[in-house]
Scaffold this active site. Structure first.
Site, PDB file in Angstrom:
ATOM      1  N   TRP A 155       0.053  -0.982   0.062  1.00 30.27           N
ATOM      2  CA  TRP A 155       0.327   0.087  -0.020  1.00 30.27           C
ATOM      3  C   TRP A 155       0.724   1.206  -0.244  1.00 30.27           C
ATOM      4  CZ3 TRP A 155      -5.036   2.035   0.462  1.00 30.27           C
ATOM      5  CH2 TRP A 155      -4.594   3.305   0.813  1.00 30.27           C
ATOM      6  N   ASP A 158       0.267   8.887   1.213  1.00 30.78           N
ATOM      7  CA  ASP A 158       0.570  10.487   1.338  1.00 30.78           C
ATOM      8  C   ASP A 158       2.552  10.884   0.580  1.00 30.78           C
ATOM      9  OD1 ASP A 158      -0.809  10.330   2.425  1.00 30.78           O
ATOM     10  OD2 ASP A 158      -0.496  11.917   4.277  1.00 30.78           O
ATOM     11  N   GLN A 174       4.327   7.167   2.050  1.00 32.83           N
ATOM     12  CA  GLN A 174       3.584   5.973   3.380  1.00 32.83           C
ATOM     13  C   GLN A 174       2.821   4.857   2.917  1.00 32.83           C
ATOM     14  OE1 GLN A 174       1.835   7.660   6.865  1.00 32.83           O
ATOM     15  NE2 GLN A 174       4.179   8.071   6.222  1.00 32.83           N
ATOM     16  N   TRP A 182      -4.282  -0.220   4.386  1.00 33.61           N
ATOM     17  CA  TRP A 182      -3.742   1.082   4.998  1.00 33.61           C
ATOM     18  C   TRP A 182      -3.018   0.486   5.881  1.00 33.61           C
ATOM     19  CZ3 TRP A 182      -3.584   2.678   9.719  1.00 33.61           C
ATOM     20  CH2 TRP A 182      -3.365   4.117  10.038  1.00 33.61           C
ATOM     21  N   PHE A 214       3.916   8.617  10.813  1.00 32.88           N
ATOM     22  CA  PHE A 214       3.505   8.826   9.512  1.00 32.88           C
ATOM     23  C   PHE A 214       3.849  10.229   8.834  1.00 32.88           C
ATOM     24  CE2 PHE A 214      -0.939   8.745  11.132  1.00 32.88           C
ATOM     25  CZ  PHE A 214      -1.758   7.445  11.069  1.00 32.88           C
ATOM     26  N   SER A 215       3.498  10.651   8.585  1.00 32.08           N
ATOM     27  CA  SER A 215       3.963  12.077   7.412  1.00 32.08           C
ATOM     28  C   SER A 215       4.908  12.856   8.434  1.00 32.08           C
ATOM     29  CB  SER A 215       3.099  12.203   6.792  1.00 32.08           C
ATOM     30  OG  SER A 215       2.002  11.414   5.599  1.00 32.08           O
ATOM     31  N   ARG A 284       0.142  16.813  13.802  1.00 29.97           N
ATOM     32  CA  ARG A 284       1.383  15.861  12.737  1.00 29.97           C
ATOM     33  C   ARG A 284       1.379  16.211  11.517  1.00 29.97           C
ATOM     34  NH1 ARG A 284      -4.400  13.278  12.643  1.00 29.97           N
ATOM     35  NH2 ARG A 284      -5.523  13.885  10.624  1.00 29.97           N
ATOM     36  N   ASP A 285       2.520  15.906  10.713  1.00 28.92           N
ATOM     37  CA  ASP A 285       2.686  16.439   9.654  1.00 28.92           C
ATOM     38  C   ASP A 285       4.260  16.828   8.733  1.00 28.92           C
ATOM     39  OD1 ASP A 285       1.075  14.131   9.383  1.00 28.92           O
ATOM     40  OD2 ASP A 285      -0.443  15.342   7.927  1.00 28.92           O
ATOM     41  N   GLU A 332      -4.351  18.815   8.237  1.00 27.74           N
ATOM     42  CA  GLU A 332      -3.266  17.767   7.884  1.00 27.74           C
ATOM     43  C   GLU A 332      -2.328  18.163   6.949  1.00 27.74           C
ATOM     44  OE1 GLU A 332      -5.045  13.879   8.061  1.00 27.74           O
ATOM     45  OE2 GLU A 332      -5.929  13.623   6.019  1.00 27.74           O
TER      46      GLU A 332
END
Length: 583
Positions: A155, A158, A174, A182, A214-215, A284-285, A332
């Site tokens: 999978w 981002d 990701q 996911w 995560f991103s 996040r991100d 996000e």
């Protein structure tokens, strides 16, 4: 937890294996839990003892099988764990995920599959080798995008860590290496010299006790502000989100840092992570860039709801909040960059970007972003989300976006990115606006064109096209008195509504300017996607689709309800696949 660079890769090792290439797989021990044994585990698990002799374990994945936690113990101690759709029948396997075990060659290993259905024999299909299992079939699948990036296996969502260094574009993303849904968020990794032909490398960052990965973003630390340089080259530094609740340890969401001293081939996580502990919600991100006037690093960070914030740091480790940015109209995946207006270096504006393509124009003094517009839009729905732009590409602002929620039936991979695109600011009758256009490198895939001019559209007309499913087309139309013009090609339909200043692709509607009684379109078609850029990129729609049987690739039908509409000019180029040589 202190990070240990054990050269562990929990990954579907992907990519073009070039002659002489050497893959060193980075990672972090994700356990430190002590021996995991209990009555419950004994009642619901299966295990297999192995003598670790080769470079890879091949792990059988069955798409749609129940998920299980799979753990590798080496000499009685857990060294990694992850969620996998582990096949239950060794004769019914969708594809094989790879686990690099080079660090433990010569030792005894035990694979433990927890909550595994009684009687399952999937662990019997685990094998070892020094090679990839799919070298003859990778990238050759029926539904493989032919010039859009997609992962070799597993999978993708981002784009992360986009950075250019020493002639290479790094593309992190990701990645779930162990299934086509996911899960197991890691940073996949690929490199390219032209943004089109990609060499997949081992996953760069895998989960640890602080969470899944995560991103985030990556930068070249030219001045070694982080103090992580070893050798003569500047380090690459990655900033990313730890999503603790996705692991069994339940750590709050926080921000981490890792660095590389070998051009991104191996990564070491900062031993004092997290660099920013949990603040609020799902913060996040992080997207980071260097601001030369203050000699500081700037981080954009999603906070909660529709709110974001800016932070600054002198060393990429210690961060201080400087500014809130509220009510962007999305959540996000922030980005922030400066662009000149119409190429005029004396007139520049800052762009603050959010996950769904909403953006603000404004000014920035090194500490505070001051917005000069309400939220604007360049993207209009469809399969286009979580875009990010490259760091360290002077004179160009290059962006990738995830083509969210595409379908790839029965494939050992899932999802793709848009074509790489260049962003510019242009002055329009409505004010300064962001525009997007495929990078010039895409033109290197073009073959011999087919062109037509001055074709009347009184009712219905047809245009001959190169007989290929891969196409790049530039089209200039004069709508005349037409209220609707339909373009049907490759089984897809684009509807132009000149009186309503709009166009529609499938169920997505976007603005369409009629400039001097002319409509201009650029259409890029791959096997599984269509991207339409209108009026020089002022609006854009990206859509995924599953190609239908019997599509006519050599003909475009155009219908109009007007009496004097026409095609002023159309040029269509066939495009070459980036996979036309077996890798």
């Amino acid at each position: 937890m202190k990070c240990m660079n054990l050269m562990l890769s929990l990954c579907l090792l992907g990519g073009l294996i070039l002659g002489g290439s050497s893959f060193a797989c980075p990672g972090v021990v994700a356990a430190e839990q002590g021996d995991a044994s209990s009555d419950e585990e004994a009642a619901n698990s299966a295990s297999r003892v192995l003598s670790l002799e080769k470079r890879f374990l091949h792990l059988p994945v069955k798409t749609g099988a129940g998920e299980t936690w799979l753990r590798l113990d080496v000499d009685g101690k857990p060294v990694c764990e992850f969620i996998i759709e582990l096949a239950t029948d060794p004769n019914d396997v969708s594809f094989y995920a790879l686990l690099e075990i080079a660090s433990w060659q010569g030792q005894s290993g035990t694979l433990v599959a927890e909550t595994y259905p009684a009687g399952s024999k999937g662990l019997d299909a685990v094998t070892q080798s020094n090679e990839f299992p799919d070298v003859d079939t990778a990238y050759q699948e029926r539904y493989r995008p032919q010039f859009h990036f997609s992962p070799r296996r597993g999978w993708l969502n981002d784009p992360n860590g986009l950075v250019y260094y020493n002639g290479e574009y790094h593309l992190f993303y990701q990645h779930n290496p162990c299934g086509v849904r996911w899960n197991n968020m890691t940073w996949g990794h690929a490199v390219s010299t032209d943004l089109l032909h990609w060499q997949e490398l081992p996953d760069a960052l895998i989960p640890d006790r602080l969470g899944t990965i995560f991103s985030g973003s990556a930068v070249v630390d030219w001045k070694n502000t982080s103090g992580t340089q070893a050798g003569t080259e500047p380090p690459l530094v990655a900033l990313y989100t730890y999503e603790g609740p996705r692991m069994r340890y339940g750590e709050p969401t926080s921000q981490g840092m890792a660095f590389s001293n070998d051009r991104g081939r191996t990564w070491t996580k900062y031993e004092k992570n997290p660099i920013i502990p949990h603040i609020i919600g799902g913060n996040r991100d992080p997207k980071v860039f260097w601001y030369e006037p203050t000699g500081k690093w700037i981080m954009t960070l999603y906070m909660d709801g529709e709110d974001y914030a800016l932070f600054e740091s002198g060393d990429l480790k210690d961060w201080k909040k400087t500014c809130d940015i509220k009510n962007l109209g999305c959540s996000e995946c922030p980005d922030m960059f400066e662009l000149s207006v119409d190429g005029n270096e004396q007139e520049k504006k800052w762009v603050f970007w959010g996950g769904n393509g909403k953006y603000l124009l404004g000014s920035f003094d090194g500490h505070t972003f001051v917005k000069e517009s309400e939220p604007l839009a360049m993207k209009w729905g469809g399969n286009d989300y979580a875009a990010q732009t490259y760091s360290d590409t002077p004179g160009r602002r290059i962006q990738f976006s995830w083509m969210k929620d595409g379908s790839y039936p029965d494939m050992p991979f899932n999802q793709q990115f848009t074509v790489p695109r260049e962003l510019t600011l242009k002055r329009t009758p409505d004010g300064v606006r962001l525009c997007v256009w495929p990078v010039k490198e895409l033109e290197s895939l073009r073959g011999e064109p087919v062109s037509v001019a001055s074709v009347a559209l009184n009712g219905e007309a047809g245009c001959e096209l190169p007989n290929t499913e891969l196409l790049d087309m530039e089209l200039e139309l004069q709508p005349g008195d037409a209220t609707q013009i339909k373009l049907a090609l490759h089984g897809r339909e684009i509807i132009l509504l000149p009186k309503e200043n709009a166009f529609v692709v499938d169920d997505v509607r976007a603005p369409l300017a009629v400039d001097g009684e002319t409509i201009t379109l650029r259409i890029v078609l791959d096997r599984m996607s269509m991207e339409v850029f209108a009026n020089g990129g002022l609006s854009q729609i990206a859509k995924c689709f599953v190609p239908g049987a019997g599509a006519n690739f050599s003909h475009m039908k155009i219908t109009s309800d007007g009496t004097n509409a026409c095609i002023k000019q159309m040029t269509a180029w066939p495009l070459r696949s980036v996979w036309n040589v077996k890798q």
